[in-house]
Design a protein around this motif. Structure first.
Motif, PDB file in Angstrom:
ATOM      1  N   THR A 161       1.080  -0.860   0.255  1.00 54.60           N
ATOM      2  CA  THR A 161       0.006  -0.060   0.214  1.00 54.60           C
ATOM      3  C   THR A 161       0.913   0.953   0.014  1.00 54.60           C
ATOM      4  N   LEU A 162       2.214   1.367   0.312  1.00 52.93           N
ATOM      5  CA  LEU A 162       3.064   2.272   0.670  1.00 52.93           C
ATOM      6  C   LEU A 162       3.663   2.647  -0.651  1.00 52.93           C
ATOM      7  N   SER A 163       3.685   3.805  -1.676  1.00 52.73           N
ATOM      8  CA  SER A 163       5.248   3.748  -2.704  1.00 52.73           C
ATOM      9  C   SER A 163       5.336   5.638  -2.139  1.00 52.73           C
ATOM     10  N   TYR A 164       6.495   5.114  -3.004  1.00 49.13           N
ATOM     11  CA  TYR A 164       7.837   6.601  -2.835  1.00 49.13           C
ATOM     12  C   TYR A 164       8.067   6.756  -3.665  1.00 49.13           C
ATOM     13  N   SER A 165       8.388   8.288  -4.138  1.00 50.92           N
ATOM     14  CA  SER A 165       8.648   8.976  -5.639  1.00 50.92           C
ATOM     15  C   SER A 165      10.005   9.265  -5.224  1.00 50.92           C
ATOM     16  N   ALA A 166      10.597   9.121  -6.353  1.00 56.34           N
ATOM     17  CA  ALA A 166      12.399   9.342  -6.700  1.00 56.34           C
ATOM     18  C   ALA A 166      12.969   9.671  -7.950  1.00 56.34           C
ATOM     19  N   PRO A 167      13.216  11.603  -8.400  1.00 53.55           N
ATOM     20  CA  PRO A 167      13.378  12.211  -9.228  1.00 53.55           C
ATOM     21  C   PRO A 167      14.268  11.211 -10.084  1.00 53.55           C
ATOM     22  N   SER A 168      15.451  10.715  -9.706  1.00 54.88           N
ATOM     23  CA  SER A 168      16.674  10.310 -10.816  1.00 54.88           C
ATOM     24  C   SER A 168      16.329   8.491  -9.829  1.00 54.88           C
ATOM     25  N   SER A 169      17.245   8.020 -11.635  1.00 55.93           N
ATOM     26  CA  SER A 169      17.453   6.292 -11.678  1.00 55.93           C
ATOM     27  C   SER A 169      18.772   6.481  -9.985  1.00 55.93           C
ATOM     28  N   SER A 170      19.410   7.330  -9.579  1.00 57.04           N
ATOM     29  CA  SER A 170      20.729   7.195  -9.062  1.00 57.04           C
ATOM     30  C   SER A 170      19.796   6.824  -7.225  1.00 57.04           C
ATOM     31  N   LEU A 171      19.287   7.880  -7.330  1.00 54.93           N
ATOM     32  CA  LEU A 171      17.961   7.306  -6.048  1.00 54.93           C
ATOM     33  C   LEU A 171      17.062   6.617  -5.913  1.00 54.93           C
ATOM     34  N   ALA A 172      16.240   6.394  -6.719  1.00 55.68           N
ATOM     35  CA  ALA A 172      15.675   4.402  -7.293  1.00 55.68           C
ATOM     36  C   ALA A 172      16.430   3.958  -7.246  1.00 55.68           C
ATOM     37  N   TYR A 173      17.892   3.726  -6.829  1.00 53.43           N
ATOM     38  CA  TYR A 173      19.043   2.963  -6.863  1.00 53.43           C
ATOM     39  C   TYR A 173      18.478   2.309  -5.296  1.00 53.43           C
ATOM     40  N   PHE A 174      18.992   4.022  -4.435  1.00 59.28           N
ATOM     41  CA  PHE A 174      19.961   3.469  -3.325  1.00 59.28           C
ATOM     42  C   PHE A 174      18.687   3.032  -2.795  1.00 59.28           C
ATOM     43  N   MET A 175      17.156   3.138  -3.094  1.00 61.29           N
ATOM     44  CA  MET A 175      15.863   2.849  -2.395  1.00 61.29           C
ATOM     45  C   MET A 175      15.506   1.442  -2.783  1.00 61.29           C
ATOM     46  N   GLU A 176      15.719   1.399  -3.901  1.00 65.20           N
ATOM     47  CA  GLU A 176      15.837  -0.354  -4.344  1.00 65.20           C
ATOM     48  C   GLU A 176      16.759  -1.098  -3.166  1.00 65.20           C
ATOM     49  N   ALA A 319      27.144   6.791 -13.755  1.00 66.30           N
ATOM     50  CA  ALA A 319      25.249   6.083 -14.392  1.00 66.30           C
ATOM     51  C   ALA A 319      24.931   5.213 -14.332  1.00 66.30           C
ATOM     52  N   GLN A 320      26.158   4.363 -16.401  1.00 63.55           N
ATOM     53  CA  GLN A 320      26.615   3.200 -16.740  1.00 63.55           C
ATOM     54  C   GLN A 320      26.351   2.096 -15.616  1.00 63.55           C
ATOM     55  N   HIS A 321      27.422   2.376 -14.912  1.00 67.33           N
ATOM     56  CA  HIS A 321      27.718   0.820 -13.494  1.00 67.33           C
ATOM     57  C   HIS A 321      26.989   1.198 -12.587  1.00 67.33           C
ATOM     58  N   ILE A 322      25.647   2.079 -11.804  1.00 67.51           N
ATOM     59  CA  ILE A 322      24.748   2.565 -11.161  1.00 67.51           C
ATOM     60  C   ILE A 322      23.995   1.632 -12.271  1.00 67.51           C
ATOM     61  N   VAL A 323      23.120   1.721 -12.991  1.00 63.71           N
ATOM     62  CA  VAL A 323      22.387   0.771 -13.655  1.00 63.71           C
ATOM     63  C   VAL A 323      22.515  -0.268 -14.084  1.00 63.71           C
ATOM     64  N   LYS A 324      23.749  -0.538 -14.546  1.00 56.47           N
ATOM     65  CA  LYS A 324      24.194  -2.282 -14.496  1.00 56.47           C
ATOM     66  C   LYS A 324      24.151  -2.720 -13.361  1.00 56.47           C
ATOM     67  N   GLU A 325      24.252  -2.347 -11.783  1.00 54.51           N
ATOM     68  CA  GLU A 325      23.896  -2.975 -10.885  1.00 54.51           C
ATOM     69  C   GLU A 325      23.297  -3.274  -9.826  1.00 54.51           C
ATOM     70  N   SER A 326      22.830  -2.185 -10.461  1.00 53.26           N
ATOM     71  CA  SER A 326      21.109  -2.260  -9.562  1.00 53.26           C
ATOM     72  C   SER A 326      19.931  -2.883 -11.018  1.00 53.26           C
ATOM     73  N   GLY A 327      20.100  -3.348 -12.319  1.00 55.43           N
ATOM     74  CA  GLY A 327      19.203  -3.141 -12.566  1.00 55.43           C
ATOM     75  C   GLY A 327      17.906  -3.741 -13.056  1.00 55.43           C
ATOM     76  N   LEU A 328      18.476  -2.045 -13.283  1.00 50.17           N
ATOM     77  CA  LEU A 328      17.446  -0.771 -13.575  1.00 50.17           C
ATOM     78  C   LEU A 328      16.918  -0.527 -15.039  1.00 50.17           C
TER      79      LEU A 328
END
Length: 331
Positions: A161-176, A319-328
């Motif tokens: 039931t709970l949701s969040y919003s983050a402006p960037s893939s970088s912050l989404a990576y942290f949250m995920e 960014a390329q490294h972060i996206v690769k590591e996060s699976g985003l």
């Protein structure tokens, strides 16, 4: 044709060619010298009310006075900020379209989207990076959550039931990553702009947000939003009791949030230099610095086009490294 008529015809052709030649030779410098002679459009890739939108509107009036032409702000949010970036890339490179964008369309989208209607490297002329943003993780105070550990526990009680919003893939990576480590149950919802995100935080629709502190600092002071942590290197003067990511044991391995000024590729350098010069003069005024940088948790940069271009290049590597590591990346 007699010799007189032939002479007149040749003279007319010569004059016409000379006129065309002079027009072509003089077009560049003349257009830059007379710039601007009509209103300037500024495309902002986020919705009204967010940090970038407010900042650009604060610049627009003094910039109008300095340039002698109105600055028209045009918000183009949505689609991972692809809509605004595309509009910028497709605009005429005549100095009458400028664009304000963060890292998402300039750095991350090429790694998170299957395809783009613009080239993040070749479609734009960097003008200057306006600022870096201090990001804060905040929640609607009605949740009764006082720490990130309490947020994890609360989300498990309210599973699904709970949701969040983050402006960037970088912050989404942290949250995920945080969700995986703690078992927290929150769903990410699309980010259109700071104004929309704060509205949804306050209404409880999306009660958790990790975004620019300046977007909701006034609501923190009013007791409507509770800050849980900041992504700064050290604690922030405006909310000194709130710990940093480092203090909470998290590595600060995401890229920094920023908003920069760009123009469509091919825009004359004389024009972009003029714009940058005027903006720096405005942004260095003490009252402007206090109200629009310090009070909003922004770190002024205002670097050269070359420095901004180099920063974007290095940020893309991270960014390329972060996206690769996060699976985003694109599915």
């Amino acid at each position: 044709m007699d010799r007189v008529t032939d002479h007149r015809a040749n003279r007319s052709v010569a004059l016409a060619c000379f006129a065309i030649l002079m027009t072509q030779v003089g077009a560049g410098p003349a257009s830059a010298e007379g710039y601007p002679d009509r209103p300037i459009r500024v495309i902002v890739t986020t919705s009204p009310g967010g940090l970038s939108d407010v900042f650009v509107r604060a610049l627009s009036e003094p910039l109008h006075k300095r340039l002698g032409q109105p600055i028209v702000v045009e918000n183009r949010p949505g689609g991972f900020m692809i809509l605004g970036a595309r509009a910028c890339a497709e605009a005429a490179p005549d100095g009458y379209t400028l664009c304000v964008m963060p890292g998402e369309p300039l750095v991350y989208n090429q790694f998170t989207q299957k395809s783009l209607p613009y080239d993040p490297v070749k479609s734009f002329e960097p003008v200057t990076n306006f600022f870096f943003i201090t990001q804060a993780l905040g929640v609607n105070s009605k949740l009764g959550v006082k720490s990130i550990d309490e947020l994890a526990a609360y989300s498990k009680q309210k599973a699904g039931t709970l949701s969040y919003s983050a402006p960037s893939s970088s912050l989404a990576y942290f949250m995920e990553n945080w969700k995986k480590k703690t078992g927290a149950d929150l769903v990410r919802v699309p980010f259109k702009g700071g104004g929309d995100t704060v509205t949804n935080m306050l209404s409880g629709v999306t009660p958790v947000g990790f975004l620019g502190l300046g977007n909701f600092l006034s609501y923190i002071r009013a007791g409507q939003v509770t800050p849980l942590l900041v992504d700064a290197e050290k604690r922030v003067a405006s909310i000194p009791k709130v710990a940093t990511l480092g203090e909470m044991g998290f590595a600060r391995d995401h890229t920094r949030a920023f908003f920069g000024l760009l123009a469509p590729a091919g825009t004359p350098r004389e024009i972009t230099d003029r714009i940058r010069k005027e903006i720096i003069a405005i942004a260095n005024e003490p009252a402007f610095v206090q109200r629009h940088f310090i009070d909003r948790g922004l770190e002024p940069i205002l670097n050269t086009p070359e420095a901004f271009r180099d920063y974007l290049a290095s940020d893309r590597v991270r960014a390329q490294h972060i996206v690769k590591e996060s699976g985003l990346g694109p599915k």
